[in-house]
Write a protein that holds these residues in place. Structure first.
Motif, PDB file in Angstrom:
ATOM      1  N   TRP A  38      36.247  56.706  55.920  1.00 31.01           N
ATOM      2  CA  TRP A  38      37.084  56.617  54.710  1.00 31.01           C
ATOM      3  C   TRP A  38      37.250  58.010  54.099  1.00 31.01           C
ATOM      4  CZ3 TRP A  38      37.100  51.908  51.046  1.00 31.01           C
ATOM      5  CH2 TRP A  38      37.087  50.720  51.792  1.00 31.01           C
ATOM      6  N   GLN A  39      38.421  58.279  53.593  1.00 23.50           N
ATOM      7  CA  GLN A  39      38.626  59.521  52.841  1.00 23.50           C
ATOM      8  C   GLN A  39      38.005  59.368  51.458  1.00 23.50           C
ATOM      9  OE1 GLN A  39      42.796  60.442  52.749  1.00 23.50           O
ATOM     10  NE2 GLN A  39      42.898  60.885  54.941  1.00 23.50           N
ATOM     11  N   SER A  40      37.368  60.462  50.997  1.00 24.35           N
ATOM     12  CA  SER A  40      36.695  60.392  49.698  1.00 24.35           C
ATOM     13  C   SER A  40      36.779  61.738  49.004  1.00 24.35           C
ATOM     14  CB  SER A  40      35.224  59.993  49.879  1.00 24.35           C
ATOM     15  OG  SER A  40      34.486  61.042  50.496  1.00 24.35           O
ATOM     16  N   SER A  41      36.366  61.731  47.730  1.00 24.53           N
ATOM     17  CA  SER A  41      36.365  62.956  46.927  1.00 24.53           C
ATOM     18  C   SER A  41      35.037  63.696  46.991  1.00 24.53           C
ATOM     19  CB  SER A  41      36.652  62.598  45.465  1.00 24.53           C
ATOM     20  OG  SER A  41      35.632  61.722  44.972  1.00 24.53           O
ATOM     21  N   ALA A  42      34.134  63.247  47.889  1.00 23.69           N
ATOM     22  CA  ALA A  42      32.811  63.868  47.991  1.00 23.69           C
ATOM     23  C   ALA A  42      32.933  65.280  48.540  1.00 23.69           C
ATOM     24  CB  ALA A  42      31.909  63.033  48.889  1.00 23.69           C
ATOM     25  N   SER A  43      32.140  66.192  47.983  1.00 23.68           N
ATOM     26  CA  SER A  43      32.121  67.574  48.456  1.00 23.68           C
ATOM     27  C   SER A  43      31.245  67.656  49.700  1.00 23.68           C
ATOM     28  CB  SER A  43      31.561  68.500  47.379  1.00 23.68           C
ATOM     29  OG  SER A  43      32.336  68.426  46.209  1.00 23.68           O
ATOM     30  N   PRO A  44      31.534  68.611  50.581  1.00 25.08           N
ATOM     31  CA  PRO A  44      30.679  68.768  51.759  1.00 25.08           C
ATOM     32  C   PRO A  44      29.249  69.072  51.348  1.00 25.08           C
ATOM     33  CG  PRO A  44      32.702  70.017  52.003  1.00 25.08           C
ATOM     34  CD  PRO A  44      32.663  69.550  50.584  1.00 25.08           C
ATOM     35  N   ALA A  45      28.295  68.521  52.084  1.00 25.30           N
ATOM     36  CA  ALA A  45      26.888  68.748  51.765  1.00 25.30           C
ATOM     37  C   ALA A  45      26.511  70.184  52.089  1.00 25.30           C
ATOM     38  CB  ALA A  45      26.012  67.778  52.554  1.00 25.30           C
ATOM     39  N   VAL A 100      31.826  59.313  43.441  1.00 20.55           N
ATOM     40  CA  VAL A 100      32.706  59.578  44.576  1.00 20.55           C
ATOM     41  C   VAL A 100      33.785  58.507  44.622  1.00 20.55           C
ATOM     42  CG1 VAL A 100      32.841  59.763  47.082  1.00 20.55           C
ATOM     43  CG2 VAL A 100      30.832  60.655  45.871  1.00 20.55           C
ATOM     44  N   GLN A 101      35.009  58.927  44.742  1.00 21.39           N
ATOM     45  CA  GLN A 101      36.144  58.012  44.822  1.00 21.39           C
ATOM     46  C   GLN A 101      36.586  57.892  46.280  1.00 21.39           C
ATOM     47  OE1 GLN A 101      37.294  56.339  42.098  1.00 21.39           O
ATOM     48  NE2 GLN A 101      35.671  57.381  40.921  1.00 21.39           N
ATOM     49  N   TYR A 102      36.749  56.655  46.721  1.00 14.70           N
ATOM     50  CA  TYR A 102      37.132  56.394  48.112  1.00 14.70           C
ATOM     51  C   TYR A 102      38.562  55.880  48.170  1.00 14.70           C
ATOM     52  CZ  TYR A 102      32.202  56.763  49.429  1.00 14.70           C
ATOM     53  OH  TYR A 102      30.919  57.208  49.653  1.00 14.70           O
ATOM     54  N   THR A 103      39.217  56.234  49.265  1.00 15.63           N
ATOM     55  CA  THR A 103      40.564  55.720  49.528  1.00 15.63           C
ATOM     56  C   THR A 103      40.470  54.707  50.661  1.00 15.63           C
ATOM     57  OG1 THR A 103      41.557  57.821  48.879  1.00 15.63           O
ATOM     58  CG2 THR A 103      42.910  56.301  50.185  1.00 15.63           C
ATOM     59  N   GLU A 104      40.812  53.453  50.348  1.00 11.78           N
ATOM     60  CA  GLU A 104      40.681  52.394  51.340  1.00 11.78           C
ATOM     61  C   GLU A 104      41.755  52.523  52.416  1.00 11.78           C
ATOM     62  OE1 GLU A 104      40.613  47.487  51.635  1.00 11.78           O
ATOM     63  OE2 GLU A 104      40.870  48.488  49.688  1.00 11.78           O
ATOM     64  N   PRO A 105      41.358  52.599  53.694  1.00 10.81           N
ATOM     65  CA  PRO A 105      42.354  52.668  54.773  1.00 10.81           C
ATOM     66  C   PRO A 105      43.005  51.306  54.998  1.00 10.81           C
ATOM     67  CG  PRO A 105      40.153  52.566  55.711  1.00 10.81           C
ATOM     68  CD  PRO A 105      39.974  52.640  54.215  1.00 10.81           C
ATOM     69  N   SER A 106      44.103  51.323  55.697  1.00  9.03           N
ATOM     70  CA  SER A 106      44.829  50.083  55.957  1.00  9.03           C
ATOM     71  C   SER A 106      44.004  49.159  56.858  1.00  9.03           C
ATOM     72  CB  SER A 106      46.167  50.375  56.620  1.00  9.03           C
ATOM     73  OG  SER A 106      46.812  49.176  56.983  1.00  9.03           O
ATOM     74  N   PHE A 107      44.004  47.881  56.489  1.00  8.80           N
ATOM     75  CA  PHE A 107      43.279  46.875  57.278  1.00  8.80           C
ATOM     76  C   PHE A 107      44.198  46.225  58.317  1.00  8.80           C
ATOM     77  CE2 PHE A 107      41.332  42.575  57.738  1.00  8.80           C
ATOM     78  CZ  PHE A 107      40.098  42.983  58.218  1.00  8.80           C
ATOM     79  N   ALA A 112      33.557  48.736  42.009  1.00 11.48           N
ATOM     80  CA  ALA A 112      34.159  49.924  42.651  1.00 11.48           C
ATOM     81  C   ALA A 112      34.586  49.570  44.066  1.00 11.48           C
ATOM     82  CB  ALA A 112      33.147  51.074  42.686  1.00 11.48           C
ATOM     83  N   ILE A 113      35.478  50.394  44.605  1.00 13.67           N
ATOM     84  CA  ILE A 113      35.909  50.266  45.989  1.00 13.67           C
ATOM     85  C   ILE A 113      35.091  51.237  46.828  1.00 13.67           C
ATOM     86  CG2 ILE A 113      37.799  50.564  47.621  1.00 13.67           C
ATOM     87  CD1 ILE A 113      39.733  49.798  45.412  1.00 13.67           C
ATOM     88  N   GLU A 114      34.332  50.715  47.745  1.00  9.30           N
ATOM     89  CA  GLU A 114      33.529  51.544  48.640  1.00  9.30           C
ATOM     90  C   GLU A 114      33.684  51.033  50.073  1.00  9.30           C
ATOM     91  OE1 GLU A 114      29.504  52.262  47.575  1.00  9.30           O
ATOM     92  OE2 GLU A 114      30.011  53.227  45.659  1.00  9.30           O
ATOM     93  N   PRO A 115      33.293  51.838  51.066  1.00  9.03           N
ATOM     94  CA  PRO A 115      33.505  51.430  52.473  1.00  9.03           C
ATOM     95  C   PRO A 115      32.850  50.094  52.806  1.00  9.03           C
ATOM     96  CG  PRO A 115      32.940  53.746  52.353  1.00  9.03           C
ATOM     97  CD  PRO A 115      32.766  53.207  50.974  1.00  9.03           C
TER      98      PRO A 115
END
Length: 953
Positions: free
Chosen positions: A583-590, A611-618, A762-765
């Motif tokens: 999933w694409q997210s707003s998390a910064s690289p560790a 962290v905000q996630y973008t849900e991919p198409s199902f 929240a929307i998470e993977p």
């Protein structure tokens, strides 16, 4: 010669009896010879399959071997040169040490890293040049690379070295091909090098051992001979490393050569340890191969224990056949004894007869053993076979040794009745013939009580051990199936059968006395015959009891083991396929520190932003061909809850589902929940805030249906939900505590609507679960996922895990041997049944002739024969079913010890399949019906005059 003539005539006169005895011996030889054949063949196949898995997991050829070492010497002296030469010779001996053939080999040398710049470089360029590399050699570079530009290097005598380079390195030194370069060592030694060719990896040049230029792109590759003379023998600069690589033909690895491979692995590691420098040995297959040494011993013990009931059946059959033959010849033996023949002479004749049968069985049996082994390899369950690739089976010396030992033991067994018969005189023989209801040896010695007592004692110990495992929460994954689990039921069946046969004659007498005024003449005669000659039927009844009892136990044990293993896998996955995507997210690289642990960013100020996630198409998953249904399954293992009524709070697992999709996709074993899972899903669907909670959570939080719970996780406000139901199990959720048992808190679960969780929290993977259509293979789905370029981060395939489980050598052994044992027991029982009754009928020819002469109708004769079979063979089958069900109820639960107590979900369950009982009853019914028809046919051909004349003689 006269002795051989007598033996051959005697065998010819009893050809059908001898044929039955030979069949028993041949099956015995085949069974015993298949023991080492199967063990070796199945381990060979699974060994190669597991070694092949190295290629998928580590992306290297399974026969790959790499040895490298640094060179610690600061200067190349004679001692170092000698050590390198000895190492080369040792490496060349490795294929022979391992018992394998080298498909490919090369060795590399390299000097220390040097600064590299152009020969025409200015002082300023030399100072600013950052390019560095070492001078290297490759023993067969021309076979591993493709020349992109230029040519292969040659050895020059003008002090200039020609070399191959990669395009990356040539760009780094900022020169073209043919331009002279200087390699300057830290000791300020300078070497003139001219790149004459640009190389890159040729993937088709060596499929087994490719040379990857992109992994070692810095430096020059000069001719191997030149490197040896200049740097190894010449010592012009310090050497950095030595490396040798092999690709061995792993397909030639056999179970017999495992010891050689493991020993060679130890010798390699021991040889290079600190001899020249710091060593590094990489043999990816070594751990897998070493594990098979212990696995072979365990499988041999397992096979022997699995074969024990069948061996016992064959021993009974051989003893019964030999005893029937000797019974027919007791008069002849007693006459020979009365005429001066010694016991030694008589036993010599029977020994030679046994050797003749044994050697002929030994000539045929091992080849039949190959067929048995292939049947074992094709088993996919109890009495189930698949078109699996055939086992590679070939006769070995071990198979013949085991077969010869089996023949020797069988000959001794069939000579026992002959030895006992040589002690009998004519008078005592006639006395014994008139006293067929005397107690048998095992009843006089109380062997039946002893066997039952021993098996019950062992059962008690196993139950105690199992209670300890469950109470302490110990993990028994390391335990293989205990051989006694298969041997104890046989002891109990034998002891229980003997015990019931001790009581059975009294039951017959009770029936006789209860209705002797009303019984028909045929039944009256049968009851008198059985009650007065009970000892005559002991062997066949015990034989049938053992067959039926062990057959039922084998069926129930195999079904139980298979079903529990398969249910465990399917429940853990939850559906046919469960996967997660990126999933694409707003998390910064560790950011990782020097210790390898992540550190905080922004100068140590912790980031509290969620962290905000973008849900991919199902949609792509729903449109996959071959997928019957798919579902989104959200899992949050660290959600927090608060019970509104009691105020209790804590951590729980939270599952979010779409009820309709989940019900169409998930796998759930019936009986785990109080109501069918669809009833719970329908209940959940009535309210968007509804949740189901685990019983463990309901008990801890003191929550009941209708109460409110608040749920959230890090960085979120709590959202209210209403409890609609309490559940004990849920697909993929393990309700059991971990290995610490009572010390660890029980797991908790909340199941709610995915849409509600996403909207209120929240929307998470989430995971994607898929149910495949009937007959669709997993590879079809894999290919579509790859074509769609879907980024899969994790995948579990229940079908593939089931296949892997079924290919386990121990499970194959259980299914194969139990199936084979059941089939052999039924066949041997059929032959033994016919043999006994045909001989019994032949021995009572006079009796039947007299009854016919007295006017007894043929229909009543058949009725008499049928009732006799019903009260002997039929009763034995009934007793066998009783004992079979008893040992299944007592001993099959012990197989739970072979499963991990910490993750056996669903709980262990005893499986009884109706089809097994139908097959067993069908085989036994066919045996009794066919036997009755054959006996009726033979009875119809009895001639009264001949029978009476035989009686007069």
């Amino acid at each position: 010669m006269a002795l051989w003539t007598m033996i051959l005539r005697k065998m010819a006169n009893n050809k059908w009896l001898q044929l039955n005895l030979w069949i028993g011996l041949t099956v015995c030889v085949a069974l015993f010879s298949s023991l080492p054949l199967y063990s070796e063949a199945i381990l060979q196949r699974t060994l190669l399959k597991e070694v092949q898995s190295v290629q998928h997991e580590e992306n290297v050829y399974p026969g790959y071997i790499r040895m490298s070492t640094t060179v610690s010497a600061a200067q190349i002296d004679d001692k170092t040169i000698t050590a390198i030469q000895r190492a080369d010779r040792f490496v060349q001996s490795i294929p022979e040490r391992m018992g394998l053939v080298a498909l490919s080999f090369y060795q590399q040398r390299s000097t220390q890293r040097m600064k590299v710049y152009g020969a025409d470089a200015s002082d300023q360029e030399k100072q600013s040049q950052k390019a560095a590399g070492s001078i290297k050699s490759h023993s067969s570079i021309e076979k591993h690379v493709r020349i992109v530009d230029g040519r292969l290097p040659i050895v020059r005598t003008d002090g200039v070295m020609e070399a191959l380079v990669t395009e990356k390195f040539l760009i780094a030194v900022k020169r073209d091909l043919g331009k002279e370069l200087i390699a300057e060592s830290p000791e300020k030694d300078k070497f003139r090098v001219v790149p004459v060719g640009i190389m890159e990896t040729d993937p088709t040049a060596n499929l087994y051992l490719p040379f990857l230029t992109n992994e070692d792109s810095d430096g020059f590759i000069i001719p191997y001979e030149q490197f040896e003379s200049e740097f190894v023998l010449g010592g012009k600069t310090r050497l950095s490393s030595l490396e040798w690589k092999f690709a061995l033909d792993y397909e030639k690895l056999t179970v017999d050569t495992i010891d050689e491979f493991v020993q060679a692995d130890k010798e390699i590691r021991r040889y290079f340890r600190g001899r020249i420098g710091v060593d590094e040995i990489n043999i990816p297959s070594a751990a897998i191969i070493a594990g098979y040494m212990d696995k072979q011993d365990k499988l041999d013990i397992m096979m022997l224990s699995l074969y024990a009931p069948v061996m016992l059946m064959l021993a009974f059959y051989l003893y019964m056949a030999a005893n029937l033959i000797i019974d027919r010849q007791k008069t002849e033996i007693s006459v020979l004894r009365s005429r001066g023949a010694s016991r030694f002479q008589i036993m010599m004749a029977y020994t030679l007869e046994g050797l003749f049968l044994g050697l002929s069985a030994l000539a045929v049996g091992p080849f039949l053993g190959i067929a048995f082994t292939k049947v074992l390899g094709a088993s996919n369950g109890f009495l189930a076979f698949v078109e699996r690739s055939a086992l590679d089976v070939s006769l070995s010396s071990d198979a013949y040794k085991v077969a010869a030992a089996a023949v020797a033991a069988a000959i001794i067994l069939i000579l026992i009745p002959a030895f006992m018969a040589t002690r009998v005189s004519i008078v005592s023989h006639k006395q014994q013939a008139a006293r067929l209801n005397k107690p048998t040896f095992w009843h006089k010695t109380g062997l039946d009580v002893v066997l039952v007592a021993v098996s019950v004692y062992l059962l008690y110990n196993f139950n105690k051990r199992q209670d300890d495992l469950q109470r302490l929460g110990l993990d028994s994954d390391s335990l293989q199936l205990d051989p006694l689990l298969f041997f104890m039921p046989s002891l109990f069946a034998l002891g229980g059968g003997l015990l019931l046969l001790r009581i059975y004659p009294w039951v017959i007498r009770l029936v006789y006395h209860a209705g002797r005024k009303w019984w028909l003449p045929a039944l009256y005669n049968t009851l008198v015959q059985i009650s007065r000659s009970s000892g005559q039927y002991q062997t066949i009844k015990l034989f049938l009891i053992m067959t039926v009892a062990t057959g039922l136990f084998s069926a129930n044990a195999a079904r139980t083991i298979n079903d529990n293993m398969e249910s465990k896998i399917q429940y853990a996955v939850g559906a046919d396929i469960a996967l997660t995507t990126r999933w694409q997210s707003s998390a910064s690289p560790a950011i990782y520190g020097s210790s390898g642990q992540p550190v905080q960013a922004d100068n140590g100020i912790s980031q509290t932003k969620r962290v905000q996630y973008t849900e991919p198409s199902f949609v792509p998953f729903q449109e996959l061909e071959g997928v019957e249904a798919s579902a989104k399954v959200f899992k949050k293992e660290t959600a927090r809850y608060t019970a509104a009524s009691s105020g209790v709070n804590g951590t729980t697992a939270l599952y979010g589902i779409d009820t309709m999709d989940f019900g169409s996709t998930a796998w759930m074993k019936s009986g785990l929940l109080e109501y069918p899972i669809n009833s719970y899903l329908n209940l959940l669907a009535t309210n968007a805030k509804a949740v189901l909670i685990s019983r463990s959570l309901a008990e801890k939080a003191k929550v009941k249906p209708g109460d409110t719970m608040r749920i959230s996780w890090d960085g979120l406000d709590q959202a209210p939900f209403v409890v609609y139901g309490i559940i004990d199990y849920w697909p993929s959720w393990n309700p059991l505590a971990g290995e610490d048992g009572e010390k660890q808190e029980k797991p908790y679960l909340v199941v709610g609507h995915l849409g509600t969780i996403q909207n209120r929290l929240a929307i998470e993977p989430y995971e994607v679960w898929m149910k495949l259509k009937e007959g669709v293979s997993s590879q079809v789905i894999y290919d579509q996922l790859e074509n769609e370029k879907l980024s899969i981060t994790n995948l579990r395939d229940a079908t593939q895990e089931l296949i892997q489980s079924k290919n386990d050598p121990f499970r194959l052994a259980i299914n194969g041997v139990m199936t084979l044992g059941f089939v052999i027991s039924m066949l041997v029982s059929f032959f033994g049944f016919l043999l006994f009754w045909i001989l019994t009928l032949s021995g009572r020819t006079l009796q039947y002739g007299v009854l016919r002469a007295m006017g007894l109708p043929f229909s009543q004769m058949i009725g008499m024969l049928a009732s006799e079979q019903l009260l002997t063979s039929g009763a034995a089958v009934f007793l066998g079913v009783m004992i079979g069900n008893s040992i299944s109820a007592l001993f099959v639960p012990l197989f739970e010890m072979s499963f991990a107590t910490s993750d056996q979900v669903p709980p262990f369950e005893i499986i009884h399949q109706l089809s097994d009982y139908v097959q067993l009853y069908g085989i036994v019914g066919f045996m009794l019906t066919a036997g009755l028809l054959i006996l009726g046919y033979r009875l119809s051909r009895i001639r009264i005059a001949q029978a009476l004349k035989l009686g007069e003689e």
